[in-house]
Design an enzyme around this catalytic site. Sequence first.
Site, short mmCIF file in Angstrom:
data_model
loop_
_atom_site.label_atom_id
_atom_site.label_comp_id
_atom_site.label_asym_id
_atom_site.label_seq_id
_atom_site.Cartn_x
_atom_site.Cartn_y
_atom_site.Cartn_z
N ARG A 167 0.83 -1.21 0.00
CA ARG A 167 0.00 0.00 0.00
C ARG A 167 0.87 1.27 0.00
NH1 ARG A 167 -1.19 2.36 5.22
NH2 ARG A 167 -3.41 2.60 4.83
N ASP A 175 11.88 6.13 6.05
CA ASP A 175 12.17 4.81 5.47
C ASP A 175 13.36 4.89 4.51
OD1 ASP A 175 9.32 5.09 6.17
OD2 ASP A 175 9.09 3.05 5.44
N ARG A 220 3.01 17.80 6.98
CA ARG A 220 3.92 17.32 8.03
C ARG A 220 5.16 16.67 7.42
NH1 ARG A 220 -0.58 13.65 8.11
NH2 ARG A 220 0.02 11.60 7.34
N GLN A 222 8.59 13.85 8.65
CA GLN A 222 8.79 12.57 9.36
C GLN A 222 10.15 12.65 10.02
OE1 GLN A 222 8.55 9.01 6.94
NE2 GLN A 222 6.77 8.27 8.08
N ARG A 287 -6.75 12.77 8.92
CA ARG A 287 -5.71 12.51 7.91
C ARG A 287 -6.41 11.97 6.67
NH1 ARG A 287 -2.79 7.89 10.28
NH2 ARG A 287 -4.88 7.58 11.05
N ASP A 323 3.31 5.68 14.27
CA ASP A 323 1.85 5.78 14.32
C ASP A 323 1.29 4.36 14.27
OD1 ASP A 323 3.14 6.23 11.72
OD2 ASP A 323 1.15 6.24 10.87
N GLU A 525 7.15 -5.73 6.96
CA GLU A 525 7.31 -4.39 7.52
C GLU A 525 7.67 -4.46 9.01
OE1 GLU A 525 3.52 -2.62 8.05
OE2 GLU A 525 4.25 -0.58 7.75
O1 LIG Z 1 6.48 2.76 5.68
C1 LIG Z 1 5.82 3.95 5.56
C2 LIG Z 1 5.29 4.44 6.87
O2 LIG Z 1 4.19 3.58 7.23
C3 LIG Z 1 3.52 3.91 8.44
O3 LIG Z 1 3.01 5.20 8.44
C4 LIG Z 1 2.38 5.62 7.24
O4 LIG Z 1 1.07 5.17 7.17
C5 LIG Z 1 0.14 5.87 7.98
C6 LIG Z 1 -1.24 5.29 7.77
O5 LIG Z 1 -1.59 5.23 6.41
C7 LIG Z 1 0.19 7.38 7.69
O6 LIG Z 1 -0.72 8.10 8.45
C8 LIG Z 1 1.59 7.87 8.02
O7 LIG Z 1 1.71 9.25 7.83
C9 LIG Z 1 2.52 7.13 7.09
O8 LIG Z 1 3.84 7.55 7.32
C10 LIG Z 1 4.54 3.80 9.55
O9 LIG Z 1 3.96 4.05 10.81
C11 LIG Z 1 5.70 4.77 9.32
O10 LIG Z 1 6.67 4.59 10.31
C12 LIG Z 1 6.34 4.44 7.97
O11 LIG Z 1 7.29 5.43 7.67
#
Ligand SMILES: OC[C@H]1O[C@H](O[C@H]2O[C@H](CO)[C@@H](O)[C@H](O)[C@H]2O)[C@H](O)[C@@H](O)[C@@H]1O
Length: 554
Positions: A167, A175, A220, A222, A287, A323, A525
């Site tokens: 997804r 990442d 935002r 990361q 979101r 998250d 993951e």
């Molecule tokens: O691997 C990508 C990221 O996946 C998670 O977070 C992401 O998905 C969330 C839900 O769809 C979204 O709200 C968030 O902003 C995205 O970064 C994971 O928790 C992250 O650590 C990771 O970078």
Amino acid sequence: MAAANHSPSSPYSCAKDSGPVIPTTSLVTFLERVQETAFQTYERSKFDHKDFIDLSLKFDLSTTVKAFDEISKTENGSVSTKDFEEFIGKWFKSAGEDLVYVEPMDFETEPYGFLPKVENPEVRAWALEVHGLWKKLSREVSSSVHDHPELHTLLPLPVPGMIPGSRFREVYYWDSYWVIRGLLASKMHETAKAIVTNLISLLDTYGYVLNGARAYYTNRSQPPLLSAMVYEIYNRTGDVDLVKKALPALLKEYQFWNSEIHTMIIHDAENCNHSLNRYYAMWNKPRPEASAIDKRFASKFLNVNEKQKFYRELASTAESGWDFSTRWMRNPSEFTSLSTTTILPVDLNAFMLRMELDIAFFAKIVGDDAIAEDFLTASHTRKKAFNSVFWNENMGQWVDYWLNYGAEPKEPQTWEAQNQNQNVFASNFVPLWIDLFNSDTPLVEKVTRSLQSSGLLCAAGIATSLTNSGHQWDFPNGWAPIQHMIVEGLWRSASTEARKVARDIAERWIRANHVAYKKTGTMHEKYNVEKCGEYGAGGIYRPQVPFHLHIFLA
Ligand SMILES: OC[C@H]1O[C@H](O[C@H]2O[C@H](CO)[C@@H](O)[C@H](O)[C@H]2O)[C@H](O)[C@@H](O)[C@@H]1O
């Protein structure tokens, strides 16, 4: 909870949400509506909310909206599954179609010098298969995204790169650090540099590196690891041009993270003020990628201001990369007690310290001694702040610090021992990754003993926390980035004991990854660290593959 005075009552009830909000696009707003209809139409188990926000338009937005209005004109606004599916097929291209496969420019089936230390034939064969995944994950943005950005939530990027998988069809910020480490192990130096080029282009356009390359991630960032990416590439390639290109971008990113919303001041017992960072998204609505879910969680709040504050906490937690997790909740059993913006996180501040050290290093390379001096001074100041604010001598860990509700960024808050969050999280050990800490042998040995008795070390690696909450950044899940930072930190120290522990954790993690790979044929993951070879679960989306190519074998 460790500190008794942190009442679980809502943090949202008092002050008004007054933080900045970056507006989103009309396409994102419309796709949220489509997502809401999908949420009502499909069974929860067959539905991934993100799939609908990643669709791209076949025709212009206003014609598509009119067509959607037509099929939604039922008495209660509901749409039959048949009508909905016909509508999606007629008006949209599938999610992911706007990214095009591209042959990686520097991939070789078995690159010269690949993992020289790995001799075991079975492990070597596995490593080569994992290396072969680069061919599956390589993508470039389609010409339609460049020519008609208004039809896509995907953002244009200048050069091809790698996506995490499933997804996650777009580039993610933090990442990318581990993607780059994997690429360097695979000797794909040019692809690694291309990833940095893409992140710098986001920084140039938006003023910060986005959470991910989507229109709905523009509010935002990361965890800030761009400087670490540039450092690793420079370390392997000696590419001074890359450093010259990256330095101005990193200075801009440093400013972003030190702007008012992301900084708070703590006044310590020795009368010193420490400026430290927090996560803070520029968004106070659901979101978009999880809008239908966020709205349902927020339904418990009756007033608009409380909802807005909760939405900001959700988005700020997404900015943390963790998250979701009980780490961010004032009451671990109540999701709506999320309060990420009132926490000074240990790991974010460790990344800022690394950024300061990296910028000082790059400035020296390009001959700017004044910048190098300033950033070295900033790193020493932050190291002092780590000792005053985060370090907990009894625990032998650095712990997150709770801010008082409603505090203004410019108002110094007085440090109080009871505001240290004494719950154990893997993030409490992330400072080990920073050379200023891992070069202090007695300190490393104390922290190593604390890690060994923390309860986090499990059969298959380091657990994220000790709380089994059902959230994906909690027990019993283990994540590759966390294992890597802690193992690398311990391994870089001069302590024999710490290095032994590092080797032990790396072996457990790799063994578990390998067993899971043999069972499922892919990398995951997250993994269940209690059960060797089982992948992780929990959270709001299904477990994803392939993921984070592990790099301990390098
Ligand atoms: O691997 C990508 C990221 O996946 C998670 O977070 C992401 O998905 C969330 C839900 O769809 C979204 O709200 C968030 O902003 C995205 O970064 C994971 O928790 C992250 O650590 C990771 O970078």
